[in-house]
Design a protein around this motif. Structure first.
Motif, PDB file in Angstrom:
ATOM      1  N   LEU A  49       3.510 -75.265 119.421  1.00 30.33           N
ATOM      2  CA  LEU A  49       3.270 -76.299 118.417  1.00 30.33           C
ATOM      3  C   LEU A  49       2.103 -77.130 118.915  1.00 30.33           C
ATOM      4  CD1 LEU A  49       7.012 -77.269 118.107  1.00 30.33           C
ATOM      5  CD2 LEU A  49       5.687 -75.795 116.589  1.00 30.33           C
ATOM      6  N   LEU A  50       1.042 -77.147 118.134  1.00 29.19           N
ATOM      7  CA  LEU A  50      -0.208 -77.708 118.643  1.00 29.19           C
ATOM      8  C   LEU A  50      -0.703 -78.864 117.786  1.00 29.19           C
ATOM      9  CD1 LEU A  50      -2.647 -77.324 120.620  1.00 29.19           C
ATOM     10  CD2 LEU A  50      -3.604 -75.749 118.919  1.00 29.19           C
ATOM     11  N   ASP A  51      -0.796 -80.039 118.420  1.00 25.26           N
ATOM     12  CA  ASP A  51      -1.407 -81.199 117.780  1.00 25.26           C
ATOM     13  C   ASP A  51      -2.923 -81.038 117.885  1.00 25.26           C
ATOM     14  OD1 ASP A  51      -1.893 -83.830 116.821  1.00 25.26           O
ATOM     15  OD2 ASP A  51      -1.910 -84.591 118.876  1.00 25.26           O
ATOM     16  N   LEU A  52      -3.660 -81.469 116.861  1.00 28.02           N
ATOM     17  CA  LEU A  52      -5.117 -81.278 116.914  1.00 28.02           C
ATOM     18  C   LEU A  52      -5.826 -82.417 117.620  1.00 28.02           C
ATOM     19  CD1 LEU A  52      -6.053 -79.728 113.460  1.00 28.02           C
ATOM     20  CD2 LEU A  52      -5.430 -78.615 115.609  1.00 28.02           C
ATOM     21  N   GLY A  59      -7.600 -79.882 119.566  1.00 29.59           N
ATOM     22  CA  GLY A  59      -6.616 -78.817 119.648  1.00 29.59           C
ATOM     23  C   GLY A  59      -7.176 -77.469 119.186  1.00 29.59           C
ATOM     24  N   LEU A  60      -8.081 -77.520 118.206  1.00 25.63           N
ATOM     25  CA  LEU A  60      -8.635 -76.262 117.703  1.00 25.63           C
ATOM     26  C   LEU A  60      -9.474 -75.554 118.752  1.00 25.63           C
ATOM     27  CD1 LEU A  60      -9.632 -76.787 113.974  1.00 25.63           C
ATOM     28  CD2 LEU A  60      -7.582 -75.749 114.960  1.00 25.63           C
ATOM     29  N   ASP A  61     -10.174 -76.351 119.608  1.00 25.39           N
ATOM     30  CA  ASP A  61     -10.950 -75.725 120.686  1.00 25.39           C
ATOM     31  C   ASP A  61     -10.031 -75.057 121.691  1.00 25.39           C
ATOM     32  OD1 ASP A  61     -13.327 -76.500 119.565  1.00 25.39           O
ATOM     33  OD2 ASP A  61     -13.336 -78.449 120.588  1.00 25.39           O
ATOM     34  N   VAL A  62      -8.880 -75.724 121.965  1.00 22.90           N
ATOM     35  CA  VAL A  62      -7.882 -75.132 122.855  1.00 22.90           C
ATOM     36  C   VAL A  62      -7.445 -73.781 122.284  1.00 22.90           C
ATOM     37  CG1 VAL A  62      -5.513 -75.378 123.732  1.00 22.90           C
ATOM     38  CG2 VAL A  62      -7.040 -77.384 123.634  1.00 22.90           C
ATOM     39  N   LEU A  63      -7.151 -73.792 120.998  1.00 27.07           N
ATOM     40  CA  LEU A  63      -6.663 -72.573 120.353  1.00 27.07           C
ATOM     41  C   LEU A  63      -7.719 -71.470 120.390  1.00 27.07           C
ATOM     42  CD1 LEU A  63      -4.556 -71.047 118.779  1.00 27.07           C
ATOM     43  CD2 LEU A  63      -5.260 -72.257 116.717  1.00 27.07           C
ATOM     44  N   ARG A  67      -7.298 -67.840 122.179  1.00 26.21           N
ATOM     45  CA  ARG A  67      -7.382 -66.602 121.390  1.00 26.21           C
ATOM     46  C   ARG A  67      -8.493 -65.704 121.933  1.00 26.21           C
ATOM     47  NH1 ARG A  67      -2.526 -66.670 119.574  1.00 26.21           N
ATOM     48  NH2 ARG A  67      -2.095 -67.635 117.570  1.00 26.21           N
ATOM     49  N   LYS A  68      -9.590 -66.323 122.390  1.00 26.58           N
ATOM     50  CA  LYS A  68     -10.697 -65.540 122.938  1.00 26.58           C
ATOM     51  C   LYS A  68     -10.248 -64.738 124.153  1.00 26.58           C
ATOM     52  CE  LYS A  68     -14.609 -67.915 121.918  1.00 26.58           C
ATOM     53  NZ  LYS A  68     -15.496 -69.030 122.316  1.00 26.58           N
ATOM     54  N   ARG A  69      -9.268 -65.293 124.900  1.00 30.96           N
ATOM     55  CA  ARG A  69      -8.763 -64.569 126.072  1.00 30.96           C
ATOM     56  C   ARG A  69      -7.712 -63.527 125.706  1.00 30.96           C
ATOM     57  NH1 ARG A  69      -8.087 -68.838 130.940  1.00 30.96           N
ATOM     58  NH2 ARG A  69      -9.290 -70.541 130.046  1.00 30.96           N
ATOM     59  N   GLY A  70      -7.488 -63.353 124.433  1.00 30.05           N
ATOM     60  CA  GLY A  70      -6.529 -62.337 124.014  1.00 30.05           C
ATOM     61  C   GLY A  70      -5.094 -62.838 123.981  1.00 30.05           C
ATOM     62  N   TRP A  71      -4.936 -64.156 124.085  1.00 29.87           N
ATOM     63  CA  TRP A  71      -3.592 -64.742 124.078  1.00 29.87           C
ATOM     64  C   TRP A  71      -3.049 -64.699 122.651  1.00 29.87           C
ATOM     65  CZ3 TRP A  71      -1.955 -69.348 121.671  1.00 29.87           C
ATOM     66  CH2 TRP A  71      -0.759 -69.894 122.143  1.00 29.87           C
ATOM     67  N   ALA A  93      -9.231 -70.568 113.273  1.00 33.81           N
ATOM     68  CA  ALA A  93      -9.243 -70.624 114.741  1.00 33.81           C
ATOM     69  C   ALA A  93      -8.101 -69.801 115.333  1.00 33.81           C
ATOM     70  CB  ALA A  93      -9.140 -72.070 115.219  1.00 33.81           C
ATOM     71  N   GLY A  94      -7.198 -69.314 114.483  1.00 32.16           N
ATOM     72  CA  GLY A  94      -6.135 -68.452 114.986  1.00 32.16           C
ATOM     73  C   GLY A  94      -4.752 -69.055 114.883  1.00 32.16           C
TER      74      GLY A  94
END
Ligand code: CA
Length: 233
Positions: A49-52, A59-63, A67-71, A93-94
């Motif tokens: 659960l991700l707050d932005l 938060g979107l940069d975190v996401l 995702r770029k790392r394949g998570w 952003a995923g």
């Protein structure tokens, strides 16, 4: 399932952690972007659960970076930003789903079940293995039609096994899914819960694969014959 909550508003976070634990989840809470990335990469979360609006980063940069790392864990964005463009950016952003603050915890719990089912490739809310059925919406377990009372921890263990029915689940996978940081875990905790579950669900229900882990038989209807699934000698 075990959840990661990324939220810098401590009051909201504590209420969410309390509410989600009451609903039977294991929950870890972090309040900034860096901790979110390390936690997300360190554990096998059923959903995040991700707050932005985080203090050090969006938060979107975190996401995006995860995702770029394949998570691949499912993510529900929780935010006060309600512009359509923001929602689109989140999904692009995923994120798997989007919930506007303030929200209802029961709605969040339902969305969690839904994103988790999609991630695990189940369409239905009911998991079936042999004569055991687990209704994940009602958190209700039956064996051959008889109700089986489970503790919250037994439920988490069983849910972990049944969402992975037909394959071997390692001890650390079970531990990781059923316990959060709030609890010290004894080294034999998985064995203890597996034996409790066997007592309630039948000795042969959970099979030990020596040196590998545990398994319950693959899905299908409770009435169908057992597929090729035998206990190790
Ligand atoms: Ca915030």
């Amino acid at each position: 399932m075990r959840l990661l909550l990324v939220e810098d508003d401590a009051m909201l976070a504590k209420a969410m952690v309390g509410g989600l634990r009451l609903r039977g989840h294991a929950v870890d809470w972090v309040d900034d972007a860096d901790k979110a990335v390390s936690a997300a990469l360190a554990h096998d979360y059923g959903a995040v659960l991700l707050d932005l609006g985080l203090p050090s980063a969006d938060g979107l940069d975190v996401l995006r970076s995860l995702r770029k790392r394949g998570w691949r864990a499912p993510v529900i964005v929780i935010t006060a930003r309600d512009a359509v463009e923001q929602r689109i950016a989140g999904l692009d952003a995923g994120a798997d789903d989007y919930l506007l603050k303030p929200f209802d915890l029961d709605e969040l719990a339902a969305r969690l079940r839904s994103v988790s089912r999609r991630a695990l490739g189940h369409a239905a809310a009911e998991l079936v293995s042999g004569a055991v059925r687990l209704d994940t919406s009602a958190r209700r377990c039956t064996r051959a039609g008889e109700l089986v009372e489970l503790t919250a921890r037994e439920y988490l263990m069983l849910e972990t096994l049944m969402t992975r029915a037909g394959r071997i689940v390692t001890r650390s996978e079970l531990e990781d899914n059923a316990f959060d940081w709030s609890r010290e875990v004894d080294s034999n905790v998985v064995e203890v819960y597996v034996s409790q579950l066997r007592r309630k669900l039948g000795r042969g229900f959970i099979v030990t694969r020596r040196g590998l882990g545990y398994a319950v038989e693959g899905g299908g209807s409770a009435d169908s014959p057992r597929p090729d699934f035998r206990e190790d000698p």
